[in-house]
Scaffold this motif. Sequence first.
Motif, PDB file in Angstrom:
ATOM      1  N   ASP A  98       0.824  -1.109  -0.162  1.00 28.80           N
ATOM      2  CA  ASP A  98      -0.040   0.033   0.058  1.00 28.80           C
ATOM      3  C   ASP A  98       0.797   1.289   0.083  1.00 28.80           C
ATOM      4  OD1 ASP A  98      -2.278  -1.535  -0.031  1.00 28.80           O
ATOM      5  OD2 ASP A  98      -2.525  -1.418   2.220  1.00 28.80           O
ATOM      6  N   GLU A  99       1.938   1.176   0.680  1.00 29.18           N
ATOM      7  CA  GLU A  99       2.777   2.444   0.663  1.00 29.18           C
ATOM      8  C   GLU A  99       3.546   2.602  -0.563  1.00 29.18           C
ATOM      9  OE1 GLU A  99       7.090   3.820   2.928  1.00 29.18           O
ATOM     10  OE2 GLU A  99       5.839   2.060   3.683  1.00 29.18           O
ATOM     11  N   LEU A 100       3.962   1.438  -1.330  1.00 32.86           N
ATOM     12  CA  LEU A 100       4.362   1.508  -2.582  1.00 32.86           C
ATOM     13  C   LEU A 100       3.480   2.151  -3.570  1.00 32.86           C
ATOM     14  CD1 LEU A 100       6.661   0.670  -4.667  1.00 32.86           C
ATOM     15  CD2 LEU A 100       5.646  -1.349  -4.837  1.00 32.86           C
ATOM     16  N   ALA A 101       2.322   1.676  -3.617  1.00 33.73           N
ATOM     17  CA  ALA A 101       1.063   2.215  -4.315  1.00 33.73           C
ATOM     18  C   ALA A 101       0.881   3.698  -4.052  1.00 33.73           C
ATOM     19  CB  ALA A 101       0.101   1.449  -3.894  1.00 33.73           C
ATOM     20  N   GLY A 102       0.763   4.145  -2.740  1.00 34.94           N
ATOM     21  CA  GLY A 102       0.795   5.460  -2.537  1.00 34.94           C
ATOM     22  C   GLY A 102       2.005   6.317  -3.085  1.00 34.94           C
ATOM     23  N   ARG A 103       3.345   5.855  -3.004  1.00 37.36           N
ATOM     24  CA  ARG A 103       4.344   6.549  -3.690  1.00 37.36           C
ATOM     25  C   ARG A 103       4.029   6.710  -5.462  1.00 37.36           C
ATOM     26  NH1 ARG A 103       7.950   3.617  -0.506  1.00 37.36           N
ATOM     27  NH2 ARG A 103       8.524   2.535  -2.494  1.00 37.36           N
ATOM     28  N   LEU A 104       3.579   5.868  -5.844  1.00 35.97           N
ATOM     29  CA  LEU A 104       3.308   5.756  -7.036  1.00 35.97           C
ATOM     30  C   LEU A 104       2.117   6.632  -7.664  1.00 35.97           C
ATOM     31  CD1 LEU A 104       4.970   4.450  -9.724  1.00 35.97           C
ATOM     32  CD2 LEU A 104       5.553   3.763  -7.265  1.00 35.97           C
ATOM     33  N   SER A 105       1.288   6.485  -6.718  1.00 31.50           N
ATOM     34  CA  SER A 105       0.111   7.513  -7.094  1.00 31.50           C
ATOM     35  C   SER A 105       0.516   9.095  -6.968  1.00 31.50           C
ATOM     36  CB  SER A 105      -0.972   7.178  -6.167  1.00 31.50           C
ATOM     37  OG  SER A 105      -1.620   5.650  -6.373  1.00 31.50           O
ATOM     38  N   ALA A 106       1.448   9.107  -5.992  1.00 34.19           N
ATOM     39  CA  ALA A 106       1.851  10.788  -5.743  1.00 34.19           C
ATOM     40  C   ALA A 106       2.605  10.943  -6.949  1.00 34.19           C
ATOM     41  CB  ALA A 106       2.658  10.571  -4.368  1.00 34.19           C
ATOM     42  N   ALA A 107       3.346   9.962  -7.680  1.00 33.61           N
ATOM     43  CA  ALA A 107       4.225  10.185  -8.996  1.00 33.61           C
ATOM     44  C   ALA A 107       3.513  10.360 -10.024  1.00 33.61           C
ATOM     45  CB  ALA A 107       5.247   9.094  -9.054  1.00 33.61           C
ATOM     46  N   GLY A 108       1.985  10.149  -9.885  1.00 31.86           N
ATOM     47  CA  GLY A 108       1.155  10.209 -11.120  1.00 31.86           C
ATOM     48  C   GLY A 108       0.492   9.119 -11.603  1.00 31.86           C
ATOM     49  N   VAL A 109       0.861   7.799 -10.931  1.00 36.15           N
ATOM     50  CA  VAL A 109       0.164   6.418 -11.649  1.00 36.15           C
ATOM     51  C   VAL A 109      -0.913   6.184 -10.881  1.00 36.15           C
ATOM     52  CG1 VAL A 109       0.717   4.120 -12.145  1.00 36.15           C
ATOM     53  CG2 VAL A 109       2.314   5.828 -12.647  1.00 36.15           C
ATOM     54  N   LEU A 158       5.399   3.791 -14.977  1.00 39.77           N
ATOM     55  CA  LEU A 158       5.641   4.977 -14.977  1.00 39.77           C
ATOM     56  C   LEU A 158       6.507   5.488 -15.916  1.00 39.77           C
ATOM     57  CD1 LEU A 158       5.282   7.804 -13.133  1.00 39.77           C
ATOM     58  CD2 LEU A 158       7.366   6.865 -11.726  1.00 39.77           C
ATOM     59  N   ARG A 159       7.352   4.677 -16.375  1.00 40.22           N
ATOM     60  CA  ARG A 159       8.208   5.268 -17.534  1.00 40.22           C
ATOM     61  C   ARG A 159       7.609   5.051 -18.903  1.00 40.22           C
ATOM     62  NH1 ARG A 159      13.640   1.940 -15.669  1.00 40.22           N
ATOM     63  NH2 ARG A 159      14.549   3.154 -14.181  1.00 40.22           N
ATOM     64  N   HIS A 160       7.009   3.977 -18.880  1.00 44.51           N
ATOM     65  CA  HIS A 160       6.764   3.756 -20.392  1.00 44.51           C
ATOM     66  C   HIS A 160       5.093   3.806 -20.792  1.00 44.51           C
ATOM     67  CE1 HIS A 160      10.925   2.294 -20.566  1.00 44.51           C
ATOM     68  NE2 HIS A 160      10.670   1.314 -19.669  1.00 44.51           N
ATOM     69  N   SER A 161       4.252   3.744 -19.857  1.00 47.36           N
ATOM     70  CA  SER A 161       2.861   3.621 -20.084  1.00 47.36           C
ATOM     71  C   SER A 161       2.072   4.974 -20.310  1.00 47.36           C
ATOM     72  CB  SER A 161       2.081   2.727 -19.302  1.00 47.36           C
ATOM     73  OG  SER A 161       0.758   2.538 -19.380  1.00 47.36           O
ATOM     74  N   GLY A 162       1.516   5.086 -21.537  1.00 48.25           N
ATOM     75  CA  GLY A 162       0.906   6.358 -21.441  1.00 48.25           C
ATOM     76  C   GLY A 162      -0.576   6.401 -20.721  1.00 48.25           C
ATOM     77  N   ALA A 163      -1.028   5.405 -20.316  1.00 49.43           N
ATOM     78  CA  ALA A 163      -2.189   5.421 -19.486  1.00 49.43           C
ATOM     79  C   ALA A 163      -1.861   5.707 -18.087  1.00 49.43           C
ATOM     80  CB  ALA A 163      -2.852   3.922 -19.652  1.00 49.43           C
ATOM     81  N   GLN A 164      -0.998   5.555 -17.667  1.00 47.70           N
ATOM     82  CA  GLN A 164      -0.504   5.768 -16.170  1.00 47.70           C
ATOM     83  C   GLN A 164      -1.551   5.476 -15.098  1.00 47.70           C
ATOM     84  OE1 GLN A 164       2.668   7.945 -15.162  1.00 47.70           O
ATOM     85  NE2 GLN A 164       2.887   6.785 -17.172  1.00 47.70           N
ATOM     86  N   VAL A 165      -1.871   4.247 -15.513  1.00 48.46           N
ATOM     87  CA  VAL A 165      -2.992   3.356 -14.669  1.00 48.46           C
ATOM     88  C   VAL A 165      -2.179   1.816 -14.638  1.00 48.46           C
ATOM     89  CG1 VAL A 165      -5.083   2.470 -14.449  1.00 48.46           C
ATOM     90  CG2 VAL A 165      -4.934   4.659 -15.449  1.00 48.46           C
ATOM     91  N   ALA A 166      -2.609   1.350 -13.032  1.00 53.20           N
ATOM     92  CA  ALA A 166      -2.117   0.019 -13.019  1.00 53.20           C
ATOM     93  C   ALA A 166      -2.992  -0.637 -12.146  1.00 53.20           C
ATOM     94  CB  ALA A 166      -0.613   0.012 -12.612  1.00 53.20           C
ATOM     95  N   HIS A 167      -3.215  -1.728 -12.232  1.00 59.36           N
ATOM     96  CA  HIS A 167      -3.874  -2.902 -11.499  1.00 59.36           C
ATOM     97  C   HIS A 167      -3.081  -3.586 -10.962  1.00 59.36           C
ATOM     98  CE1 HIS A 167      -7.352  -4.578  -9.450  1.00 59.36           C
ATOM     99  NE2 HIS A 167      -7.021  -5.737  -9.952  1.00 59.36           N
ATOM    100  N   VAL A 168      -2.885  -3.852  -9.600  1.00 57.04           N
ATOM    101  CA  VAL A 168      -2.150  -4.899  -9.030  1.00 57.04           C
ATOM    102  C   VAL A 168      -3.090  -5.866  -8.127  1.00 57.04           C
ATOM    103  CG1 VAL A 168      -0.278  -5.501  -7.295  1.00 57.04           C
ATOM    104  CG2 VAL A 168      -0.097  -3.240  -8.538  1.00 57.04           C
ATOM    105  N   ARG A 169      -2.681  -7.311  -8.499  1.00 53.05           N
ATOM    106  CA  ARG A 169      -3.667  -8.133  -7.933  1.00 53.05           C
ATOM    107  C   ARG A 169      -2.479  -9.388  -7.169  1.00 53.05           C
ATOM    108  NH1 ARG A 169      -5.414 -13.360  -8.157  1.00 53.05           N
ATOM    109  NH2 ARG A 169      -7.553 -13.885  -7.597  1.00 53.05           N
ATOM    110  N   VAL A 170      -2.953  -9.489  -6.146  1.00 57.12           N
ATOM    111  CA  VAL A 170      -2.154 -10.475  -5.252  1.00 57.12           C
ATOM    112  C   VAL A 170      -3.014 -11.473  -4.829  1.00 57.12           C
ATOM    113  CG1 VAL A 170      -0.515 -10.923  -2.998  1.00 57.12           C
ATOM    114  CG2 VAL A 170      -0.707  -8.619  -4.340  1.00 57.12           C
TER     115      VAL A 170
END
Length: 369
Positions: free
Chosen positions: A248-259, A292-304
Motif C-alpha cells: 500500500d505504501e508503494l502504491a501511494g508513492r506511485l500515485s503521488a508520482a502520477g500513476v 511510470l516510465r513507459h505507459s501512456g495510460a499511467q494506470v495500473a492494477h495490482v492483484r495479489v
Amino acid sequence: MRVPIRDVLLALAFVVIGVFGTFGADERTTLDTPVDALAITLVVIAAAAVAVRGRWPLAVLAATTVATSAYLVLGYTFGPILLSFMVAIYTVARHVALPRSAVAAALALPILLLHLFVQSSAIGLIGIIPGSAWVIVPFAVGVTVRLTRQSAEQTRAEIVRGQVNDERLRVAQEVHDVVGHGLAAIKMQADVALHLLARKPEQAEIALNTISRTSTDALEELRATLAAVRRSGPETHRAPAPGLAGLDELAGRLSAAGVDVSVETAGEPRSLPAAVDLAAYRVVQESLTNVLRHSGAQVAHVRVGYETDEVSISVTNPPGPAPTAGDGQGLGLVGMRERVHAIAGSFTAGPTRDGGFEVRCVLPSGGGE
C-alpha cells in the motif's frame, strides 16, 4: 613456525618402534652385521628428524637418506629405519612443489641403493627394482594426496567465487530496483514541477515535496540494502527487507508520482518466506516503475492472490497513447524473471489482448511456513 605436536609424537613413536624393531629384526637373522650402538644411533637420528618434517622437509629427507643409507651400507638388517625414510619421501612429495620434490627423490634414490653395490654380499642391479619401491611408492602417495587436496581447495575456491558473484548480482539487482524506481518517480515529479513552476507555483511545491519524500525513501532503502552487504554499522540502521506488507505504501508513492494504482488481494494474506516476500515486492515495484516510465495510460492494477502453496502476482496496465512497458527484453523484465526463477517460480510478461501490458508471476509460498 611451531613444530606440530603430531609430528613430535610420530617421531617418538618411530624412535620406540625403531629401537625395539631393529633388535627384533636382528634376532631373526645371523647373515647381517649385528646391531650395535652405531646402528641404534642411526635409527634414532632418522626417526627424530621426522619431528621437523613439516618445517624443513628437504633437510629431513637429506638426514634420513644419509642415516638410512649408512645403516644399510654398514650391513645392518633391514628394519624400521626405512619407515622414517619413507615418511620423509612422502612429506617432500606432499609439501614441496613437484619439480623440486621430484629432483630430491631422484637424488635420494641412488644414495639409498648404494648398499647394493658396496657390500660384499651385494646383489647389484637385481636389487634396484625392489629397492626403488622404497622411494617410488611413498612419493606417488604424497603426490596423489597433494593433487587431491589442491583440487579440493580449487573446488572450494570456485564455490566461494560463485557465491561472491551471485551476491554481487543480487546486490546489483536490488540497487537497480531501488534506484530505478526512485529515479523514475523523481523524474516524473520534476517534469511536473518544471511545467507548473511559472503558472501554478503552489502545485509545483507539491511536486517538489513528493520528490523529497520519494528520494528520502529510496535513499533509506538503498542504505539498508548496502548495509546488509557490508555487515557493518549499528543494527538499528538496517531497515527490514521490503515485502508485500509495504504494498500500500508503494502504491501511494506511485500515485503521488502520477500513476493511478489500484490493489486487489485475493485469499487470506499470510506471512511468506523472506525470499518470496522480497521477490514479490520487487516484481510489483519494477512493474509499476515500468508503467511510470513507459505507459501512456499511467494506470495500473495490482492483484495479489494467496493460495495454499503459492502466491500469484499480476500487474496490468491498459493501453494508452504511448508504447506500453516494453517487449519483454528490457533489463528490468530480465531481472524480474531471473529473480522469480531463482526461487523456483514462474514468470511471464507481455501484451494483453486489449493492447495493454501485463506482468505475472507465481511464487512458491511453502504453505505459509
